[in-house]
Enzyme design. Structure first.
Site, short mmCIF file in Angstrom:
data_model
loop_
_atom_site.label_atom_id
_atom_site.label_comp_id
_atom_site.label_asym_id
_atom_site.label_seq_id
_atom_site.Cartn_x
_atom_site.Cartn_y
_atom_site.Cartn_z
CB VAL A 188 -0.94 0.13 1.16
CG1 VAL A 188 -2.01 -1.01 0.93
CG2 VAL A 188 -0.32 -0.17 2.61
CG ASP A 225 0.48 -4.34 18.36
OD1 ASP A 225 0.71 -3.46 19.27
OD2 ASP A 225 1.23 -4.86 17.64
N1 LIG Z 1 1.31 -4.06 3.07
C1 LIG Z 1 2.14 -3.13 3.25
N2 LIG Z 1 2.41 -1.95 2.27
C2 LIG Z 1 3.27 -1.15 2.50
N3 LIG Z 1 4.05 -1.16 3.65
C3 LIG Z 1 3.97 -2.20 4.50
C4 LIG Z 1 3.16 -3.14 4.27
N4 LIG Z 1 2.91 -4.10 5.41
C5 LIG Z 1 4.07 -3.53 6.23
N5 LIG Z 1 4.76 -2.46 5.71
C6 LIG Z 1 5.62 -1.84 6.33
O1 LIG Z 1 6.30 -2.77 7.35
C7 LIG Z 1 6.34 -2.19 8.46
C8 LIG Z 1 6.45 -3.40 9.59
O2 LIG Z 1 5.03 -4.11 9.13
P1 LIG Z 1 4.27 -4.74 10.17
O3 LIG Z 1 3.10 -5.51 9.70
O4 LIG Z 1 3.55 -3.87 11.20
O5 LIG Z 1 5.37 -5.78 11.11
P2 LIG Z 1 5.91 -5.54 12.75
O6 LIG Z 1 5.38 -6.84 13.53
O7 LIG Z 1 7.30 -5.57 12.36
O8 LIG Z 1 5.40 -4.39 13.12
C9 LIG Z 1 5.26 -1.10 8.64
O9 LIG Z 1 5.20 -0.24 9.66
C10 LIG Z 1 5.35 -0.64 7.07
O10 LIG Z 1 6.13 0.33 7.11
#
Ligand SMILES: Nc1ncnc2c1ncn2[C@@H]1O[C@H](COP(=O)(O)OP(=O)(O)O)[C@@H](O)[C@H]1O
Ligand SMILES: [Mg+2]
Length: 296
Positions: A188, A225
């Protein structure tokens, strides 16, 4: 990193993949799988099996132990290889080495799909650091190879819920596929909320609580979370996506309401602190929205 798995994939024949899959299946039963168990399940002699295993060991896809008995176990690189092998009909493997984030329980890679679009591969790596908070909410598995199994379960759990949220129309990245400990989802276009500079913070605040309430009432899920780190926003369009549903709880869970309130409070506090919006205004909007959803 995924380089190990990416370079291994092109070197594998069907018999090697079969042996890796078998080692994965037997993870739950043994820490190191005895050679005789592998040989008998593969329908091969021990010597032939050993040759396959040595080949896999050279690529660091498995490890062996010789003490007490001869046994083998999958490594993280072995699990990465299995997962990428499963996903390679969907993504360009040579385009996946760009790691954009190392989180507390997962690595995030950006990659290009074979359709030319951008995707995210979220790769769970449980056990890398201390997870006291995670453990308190999740059942603990018995084996030491359990981290690989738990990581795969966590990916499946998040993928299933992303699918449900997507289906009921909550704004989440579109889930595409799940393979072992990896989730493939739509990339995204935006930044995390804490990094953004918003022109209309109140309207964004409304959208976030709306989406969270949609998840609660339509998908019957609490994020648990939620914070400015798990919301991505496109500053130009002010579209938002709520990400990182790894800690979700069903809405009939004893603690669900507490977590829901905590999630909301994090968002309220963030908008108060960063955009200096009056707390009572934010809480007023929140309560009105909750009431409006209750009437549905
Ligand atoms: N679908 C996505 N599109 C763009 N960036 C993403 C997406 N999913 C995760 N990210 C990036 O990766 C980071 C960490 O993902 P997240 O799912 O929050 O895992 P964590 O458990 O490490 O916090 C997010 O803060 C974002 O910057
Ligand atoms: Mg996160």
């Amino acid at each position: 990193m995924l380089e190990c798995a990416i370079s291994a994939i092109s070197m594998l024949r069907q018999k090697h993949v079969k042996a890796l899959k078998l080692l994965y299946r037997l993870l739950r039963r043994y820490e190191y799988v005895p050679i005789h168990a592998l040989a008998s399940k593969l329908g091969m002699k021990a010597d032939t099996t050993r040759k396959i295993l040595e080949y896999l060991m050279n690529m660091e896809l498995i490890e062996s132990r010789k003490r007490d008995y001869e046994g083998y176990k999958l490594t993280w690189c072995g699990l990465d290889t299995l997962a990428l092998h499963k996903l390679r009909n969907l993504i360009e493997l040579k385009e996946i080495s760009h790691r954009i984030n190392v989180g507390k329980e997962a690595d995030i890679y950006a990659c290009r799909g074979i359709d030319g679009r951008l995707y995210i591969v979220k790769t769970y790596r449980l056990g890398r650091t201390s997870f006291s908070k995670v453990k308190a909410k999740r059942p603990i598995y018995e084996t030491t190879a359990g981290w690989l199994v738990m990581s795969s379960k966590a990916a499946k759990r998040e993928f299933q819920i992303l699918t449900k949220l997507w289906e009921v129309g909550v704004s989440v990245p579109k889930p595409i596929a799940h393979a072992y400990h990896m989730i493939l989802m739509e990339f995204v276009p935006g930044r995390e909320l804490y990094k953004a500079r918003l022109k209309n913070p109140l309207s964004v605040f409304r959208t976030i609580i709306n989406e969270t309430l949609k998840a609660y009432t339509k998908a019957e899920i609490v994020h648990a979370d939620l914070s400015e780190y798990n919301v991505i926003i496109n500053e130009a369009t002010e579209d938002i996506w709520i990400i990182d549903w790894s800690q979700w709880l069903p809405s009939d869970h004893l603690e669900a309401e507490n977590y829901f309130r905590k999630d909301m409070e994090n968002i309220v506090k963030f908008f108060h602190k960063k955009y200096r919006i009056d707390l009572n205004t934010l809480r007023g909007i929140l309560e009105d929205t909750i009431r409006a959803f209750g009437k549905d």
